[in-house]
Design a protein around this motif. Structure first.
Motif, PDB file in Angstrom:
ATOM      1  N   LYS A  52       1.682   7.833  -7.084  1.00 29.02           N
ATOM      2  CA  LYS A  52       0.444   8.628  -7.312  1.00 29.02           C
ATOM      3  C   LYS A  52      -0.767   7.978  -6.442  1.00 29.02           C
ATOM      4  N   PHE A  53      -0.688   7.037  -5.953  1.00 27.09           N
ATOM      5  CA  PHE A  53      -2.145   6.715  -5.990  1.00 27.09           C
ATOM      6  C   PHE A  53      -2.790   7.116  -4.138  1.00 27.09           C
ATOM      7  N   ASN A  54      -3.783   8.028  -4.388  1.00 28.06           N
ATOM      8  CA  ASN A  54      -4.063   8.037  -2.873  1.00 28.06           C
ATOM      9  C   ASN A  54      -4.059   7.073  -1.977  1.00 28.06           C
ATOM     10  N   ARG A  55      -4.541   7.518  -0.643  1.00 28.95           N
ATOM     11  CA  ARG A  55      -4.564   6.695   0.751  1.00 28.95           C
ATOM     12  C   ARG A  55      -5.782   5.142   0.343  1.00 28.95           C
ATOM     13  N   GLU A  83       0.766   4.461  -3.102  1.00 28.49           N
ATOM     14  CA  GLU A  83       1.196   5.557  -2.441  1.00 28.49           C
ATOM     15  C   GLU A  83       2.276   6.324  -2.882  1.00 28.49           C
ATOM     16  N   SER A 120      -5.322   3.252  -2.750  1.00 28.50           N
ATOM     17  CA  SER A 120      -4.325   2.304  -2.671  1.00 28.50           C
ATOM     18  C   SER A 120      -4.376   1.171  -1.261  1.00 28.50           C
ATOM     19  N   SER A 163       1.080  -1.308  -0.062  1.00 25.04           N
ATOM     20  CA  SER A 163      -0.041  -0.739  -0.429  1.00 25.04           C
ATOM     21  C   SER A 163       0.560   1.579   0.072  1.00 25.04           C
ATOM     22  N   ASN A 164       2.186   1.375   0.580  1.00 24.13           N
ATOM     23  CA  ASN A 164       2.628   2.318   0.994  1.00 24.13           C
ATOM     24  C   ASN A 164       3.562   2.590  -0.393  1.00 24.13           C
TER      25      ASN A 164
END
Length: 349
Positions: free
Chosen positions: A63-66, A60, A69, A56-57
């Motif tokens: 450029k994936f938002n929380r 992010e 992600s 997930s990190n």
């Protein structure tokens, strides 16, 4: 105050502390036992979130938002585990449908074993007693297992809902936990403890998954070479139970050997197959686990055994899986707390 009175007073204080600790532990265990249906999916969700948070990190950073992600990470984990459990349940269902046709083979296998034992020991061979009862139990268990798929599916989906939410709100949760401590050394101590817990759980679960995959590959190739029936089912089952320390690998070895005794008619084939399974077990225990898992959990053997047995009593199979990382978490928290630091010393190596 005399020395004797002082010693008596210290003894009373120690007993009071010990009694309070025992009462607290009993209350915690009762709490975990009676709220098992709520806590088990929650615990799985927490640990799976810790497992997938590096991915997930990574998203992010690209450029994936929380929200996105967390959603992609959870969905990826859901697909991988969903494929595994779908294949496993499919194989179980096929095995259940073929039970009547293989009943005679199992009877013949048991009779053959009895004859071999009777010839080797010189004892008279008895009729196969209790096979009908045993067979009814096996059929009932498998039917009950398949019948519980709906409940298992609900728990399975709930776990991933928790996983998504923990990934989504992990920043707020960390901030909340740290805010409970005073600014300064206590706050830094809490950050260090949370960082170590996340690292230990991730390395333990990721290492355990690698061990499961490696063991599954070795088992499946061996089963295919020897022509063992239901090779895929036995491989998936062996990989699944291996996540339970000590007990899991033992069960994963006994079951295919039992199938070999039932379906193989040649003694030397059974012998060579058993030797291969034992070799795989030794590779898993003395090569794969030390290399892939190492000493990340840093629990001594007694602590791991107690965790597995206690987890089995309180939460069943789920507890046997979860209580090892839970004990590792308790150890880290203990090491970062002056009041209960001796507990961390007892649990650790």
């Amino acid at each position: 105050m005399s020395k004797r009175k002082f010693n008596n007073l210290e003894g009373m204080r120690f007993l009071n502390k010990a009694n309070r600790l025992l009462i607290f532990l009993a209350a915690v265990l009762l709490f975990m036992y009676y709220l098992a249906s709520f806590l088990i999916p929650l615990a799985f969700g927490i640990f799976l979130a810790m497992l997938i948070v590096p991915f997930s990190n990574f998203l992010e950073k690209h450029k994936f938002n929380r929200v996105l992600s967390s959603l992609v990470s959870t969905f990826t984990l859901f697909i991988i585990s969903g494929i595994f459990f779908f294949l496993f349940f499919l194989q179980i269902n096929e095995f259940a449908e073929e039970l009547p046709s293989i009943e005679e083979e199992i009877r013949s296998g048991i009779e053959y074993l009895q004859k071999e034992v009777a010839d080797a020991t010189g004892e008279s061979q008895h009729n196969v007693a209790g096979i009908d009862t045993l067979w009814e139990v096996i059929e009932t268990r498998i039917a009950g297992f398949i019948g519980n798929i709906l409940e298992v599916t609900f728990q399975f989906l709930l776990v991933f809902v928790y996983t998504f939410l923990f990934l989504l709100y992990r920043g707020k949760l960390m901030t909340f936990i740290i805010s409970m401590y005073s600014p300064g050394s206590e706050e830094e101590n809490a950050k260090d403890a949370l960082s170590k817990i996340s690292k230990v759980v991730f390395h333990y679960l990721w290492g355990r998954l690698q061990v499961m995959l490696s063991l599954a590959i070795m088992y499946y190739i061996t089963f295919l070479i020897f022509g063992l029936p239901y090779a895929l089912l036995l491989t998936l089952f062996a990989a699944l139970v291996t996540i339970i320390p000590y007990i899991g690998p033992l069960i994963s070895g006994i079951l295919p050997i039992t199938f070999a005794l039932i379906f193989f008619n040649d003694f030397y084939q059974i012998l060579f197959f058993t030797i291969c399974v034992i070799i795989i077990q030794l590779i898993e225990s003395y090569v794969l686990e030390p290399y892939l898992i190492g000493k990340e959990v840093e629990l001594n053997a007694l602590s791991v055994i107690v965790a597995v047995l206690l987890g089995g009593i309180i939460w069943g199979v789920a507890g046997m899986i979860l209580f090892v990382p839970i004990f590792a978490t308790i150890k880290i928290i203990s090491n970062h707390s002056g009041k209960i630091q001796p507990l961390g010393t007892v649990l650790g190596n």
